[in-house]
Each structure stands twice: as structure tokens, then as C-alpha cells.
Scaffold this active site. Structure first.
Site, PDB file in Angstrom:
ATOM      1  CD  GLU A 151      -0.315   1.750   3.283  1.00  0.00           C
ATOM      2  OE1 GLU A 151      -0.733   2.521   2.383  1.00  0.00           O
ATOM      3  OE2 GLU A 151      -0.008   1.860   4.026  1.00  0.00           O
ATOM      4  NE  ARG A 189      -2.621   3.752   3.782  1.00  0.00           N
ATOM      5  CZ  ARG A 189      -2.481   4.588   4.886  1.00  0.00           C
ATOM      6  NH1 ARG A 189      -3.602   5.178   5.133  1.00  0.00           N
ATOM      7  NH2 ARG A 189      -1.594   4.378   5.392  1.00  0.00           N
ATOM      8  CB  SER A 233       8.019   6.809   6.166  1.00  0.00           C
ATOM      9  OG  SER A 233       7.139   7.915   6.395  1.00  0.00           O
ATOM     10  CG  HIS A 316       4.755   7.478  15.199  1.00  0.00           C
ATOM     11  ND1 HIS A 316       3.720   7.617  15.016  1.00  0.00           N
ATOM     12  CD2 HIS A 316       5.266   7.575  13.904  1.00  0.00           C
ATOM     13  CE1 HIS A 316       3.356   7.999  13.922  1.00  0.00           C
ATOM     14  NE2 HIS A 316       4.296   7.828  13.258  1.00  0.00           N
ATOM     15  CG  PHE A 323       2.788  16.755  10.327  1.00  0.00           C
ATOM     16  CD1 PHE A 323       3.500  16.844   9.237  1.00  0.00           C
ATOM     17  CD2 PHE A 323       1.260  16.603   9.952  1.00  0.00           C
ATOM     18  CE1 PHE A 323       3.246  17.388   8.081  1.00  0.00           C
ATOM     19  CE2 PHE A 323       0.793  16.803   8.394  1.00  0.00           C
ATOM     20  CZ  PHE A 323       1.786  17.114   7.618  1.00  0.00           C
ATOM     21  CG  HIS A 340       3.536   5.235   4.187  1.00  0.00           C
ATOM     22  ND1 HIS A 340       2.595   5.532   5.346  1.00  0.00           N
ATOM     23  CD2 HIS A 340       2.442   4.441   3.393  1.00  0.00           C
ATOM     24  CE1 HIS A 340       1.568   5.117   5.295  1.00  0.00           C
ATOM     25  NE2 HIS A 340       1.401   4.398   4.227  1.00  0.00           N
TER      26      HIS A 340
END
Length: 382
Positions: A151, A189, A233, A316, A323, A340
Site C-alpha cells: 500500500e 489500505r 516513509s 512516534h 506535525f 510512504h
């Protein structure tokens, strides 16, 4: 808005998705790659050289040129063609070794296999002598996901923002997809997740490491593991405004680097075997210069471990929260490009071979210090 899963890969779910609701709308648009229906398997090969600290510029150049010689189009009429796409990346690892890699993509396993023979790469690879102290180390990591185990996600759909597998012939970008912006969307996904939990082999269940104290001077093949989860990524700030570039480099990039360093140095805590935080470099100088693109390439024992680190680990969560703060300061007018690729591989879709590399290289960490050694003739290039 549409599903990230291509129409021909959709099937009735026996495993529920993680969508918050059928009418869920993500907070911002993202897109997935669409491959032609006749493309059923991709190949992503990392062909690398490992140079000890203090290696000369000429040694670096010679190593790069050696690999490059197999990737350039033939100079005379031939029955083989160069790979559809490749680029170069490098990282200096935590032992001070420079790892310089060609990142090479094909849109079929058969094309890759034919290239290895017709280009002369296979003959060269098999001739490498791991005992040669004057030679750098070499590594070959071949990832061959079928499209139901693969994906992608991009935050832009422009032609200039394409990365990696998006350069395959006939590849196109989807409309904005629904499966993103919530926990579990990465799994949703993956087409195979419609009917498979994608459970892997936890690192804690593997045999203990060997007593061997080094893999230098050896040729080592690491066997494949069930449902190994791999993420590449990437981040591209080459087109950002001066204001955003400054903000990214001062506030976002350091947090990202800290997370990648954790996975590199302490990844066993979260099921991560290997993590390289790499810079895209110029194909002729091996330098990043002003290219302004990086990516993390991490190997996890299973998808659940990657999900667990993403959802729960402070390193993370700092990236994730950072972000949103970054976007808020820019009034949500973000021009940073992110993408990614995630794949969950069956055992026979992985090939890892290391020639004269130190025991912290890539998937050598699976068996500690070189537990699984094999002669080339026992398996050969996959």
C-alpha cells in the site's frame, strides 16, 4: 473520494475495517498509487555498499560506479533493458560506516530476475570475495510484494511529487482516499487485510543469537520471515517556502530524526529489526547537497508491531503531534511532501544477503551476530 484499495483487489471483508464510520471524511486529502491490472508483483531492491570510517572519496566513487554499471541502459543493442526506476541514498550508521545504496524498482519479478542475469549483475555478485580486506562490504535486500500486500500514501497527487513505485510504467494516482487519518488506516489500505490478520513471527520467538562475534569476512543469507512488515516513509522539503523550510528543519526534522534513531538503536523494544534514516543523494557525487529529501526504511517483525510503535510509543507520538503543530503554525498551508510505501511480505518475497558487512547491517540483526550463514550455491540470488 474512493477506497485506497484498487477496484480489482477489493473483495468482501471477513475482517472488519477500522473506519470510524462509513461516512468518515479524512481531515485532509491523501492519495494512493494505482498500478495497471496486469501488474501483480513489484520488486524493490536495495543494492548497497558499506565503507568503513575514513574511506576515501575515490573508494566511495568506485563502489558507486560498480553498482551503477549494472543499472545504466545497455550501450549496444541488447535483449535486456535498464530497471524502470532507480535513485541513490546514503546513511552513516551508528558504527560510523557509510552505507551507499541504489534503490531500484521493477514492475514484475520476472523482469528483475532476467535483469540479474542479462546485465551481468548476478555473475559479479556471486564472484564477490568476503575475505578481501581491501574490498568494502556489499548487501542485497530484495523485497517482492504482490500488489495485495502493498500500500502507498501520498499527501499530493502531482506528477513532480512521485516517489519510488509511483515511477512504474502505467502507474497513476487515485482520487482522494478514505482510508487515512485514523488509527488502523495503514492496515485498512492493504488489500490482503480484508481477509487476513497478517500476523508475523515475533522477534522474541526466534532462536537465540550465535556465539559468532562478527559477520565481517563472511557471506551471510538471512532467511525470510512470515509477514515481515516494511515501511519506507519519505519527506521532501525541496519545494517549501523559506518560512516552511526553516520551520521544518528547526522543529520537525529533529523530532523525526530522534524517532528514527530510536528504531535504529533500540528497535528491539518495539519489534523493529532495522531502521535506516537515509538521504537521497546525487547519482554522480554521492552527496545530498541541496536535494532536501530523506526517508526512513524500517523492518518490523509484523504489522502489529509497526502499528504499536506508531500509536503508542513516545517517539512516534512526538512526530505525529509535532506535525499537527507544524501544520497549525503554517495555517494548514503545508507544502512539505510526504509519502510512504508499506509492504507485508511472505517468506519467499524476501531475500537478504550480506557480503563482508558488520553484524549490525540490515536484517543481520534477526539472528544476532550471523547465526544463519549459507554458501551462495545453497540458494543464490532470488
Amino acid at each position: 473520494m474512493e477506497s485506497s484499495i484498487a477496484p480489482h483487489l477489493r473483495c468482501p471483508r471477513t475482517i472488519s475495517s477500522h473506519l470510524p464510520s462509513p461516512s468518515f471524511e479524512p481531515p485532509y486529502p491523501s492519495f494512493s498509487i494505482r498500478f495497471p491490472q496486469d501488474v501483480s508483483q513489484l520488486v524493490f531492491a536495495i543494492i548497497g555498499t558499506q565503507l568503513k570510517p575514513g574511506s576515501s572519496e575515490s573508494a566511495i566513487s568506485d563502489s558507486r560506479l560498480t553498482i551503477s554499471s549494472f543499472l545504466a541502459p545497455p550501450t549496444t543493442p541488447a535483449t535486456w533493458t535498464a530497471p524502470p526506476f532507480h535513485e541513490w541514498a546514503s546513511v552513516t550508521d551508528n558504527r560510523g560506516y557509510l552505507n551507499l545504496c541504489a534503490l531500484v524498482y521493477w514492475d514484475s519479478k520476472s523482469s528483475y530476475q532476467f535483469w540479474t542475469t542479462a546485465s551481468g549483475f548476478k555473475a559479479w555478485w556471486e564472484s564477490l570475495n568476503p575475505d578481501d580486506e581491501n574490498s568494502p562490504g556489499w548487501f542485497l535486500e530484495v523485497l517482492s510484494p504482490t500488489t495485495n500486500r502493498f500500500e502507498t500514501l501520498f499527501n499530493t497527487d502531482t506528477e513532480s511529487s512521485r516517489e519510488g513505485s509511483a515511477h512504474m510504467p502505467g502507474a497513476s494516482m487515485s482520487a482522494a482516499v478514505q482510508e487515512h487519518g485514523y488509527w488502523g488506516s495503514m492496515r485498512d489500505r492493504l488489500p490482503l487485510s480484508q481477509t487476513d490478520y497478517l500476523s508475523g513471527t515475533k522477534k522474541s520467538t526466534l532462536p537465540p543469537a550465535s556465539d559468532s562475534n562478527t559477520t565481517k569476512g563472511k557471506r551471510v543469507i538471512v532467511p525470510g520471515l512470515k509477514n515481515l512488515a516494511i515501511i519506507r516513509s519519505g519527506h521532501d522539503w525541496s519545494h517549501t517556502t523559506p518560512e516552511e523550510r526553516k520551520l521544518y528543519l528547526e522543529e520537525m526534522h529533529p523530532v523525526l530524526e530522534k524517532g528514527m534513531d530510536f528504531l535504529r538503536d533500540n528497535g528491539e523494544e518495539v519489534g523493529c529489526y532495522s531502521c535506516r534514516f537515509m538521504e537521497i543523494v546525487d547519482a554522480t557525487t554521492s552527496r545530498a547537497d541541496s536535494i532536501d529529501r530523506t526517508f526512513g526504511l524500517a523492518y518490523f517483525d509484523e504489522l502489529a508491531s509497526l502499528e504499536g510503535w506508531s500509536k503508542e510509543h513516545p517517539t512516534h507520538l512526538a512526530i505525529f503531534g509535532g506535525f499537527f503543530q507544524y501544520a497549525k503554525k503554517l495555517g494548514n498551508n503545508v507544502t512539505l511532501r510526504v509519502f510512504h510505501e508499506v509492504m507485508v511480505l511472505d517468506e519467499d518475497q524476501q531475500y537478504f544477503e550480506y557480503v563482508g558487512c558488520h553484524d549490525g547491517t540490515g536484517m543481520l540483526a534477526v539472528f544476532g551476530k550471523g547465526r544463519k550463514e549459507a554458501e551462495l550455491s545453497s540458494r543464490g540470488i532470488n
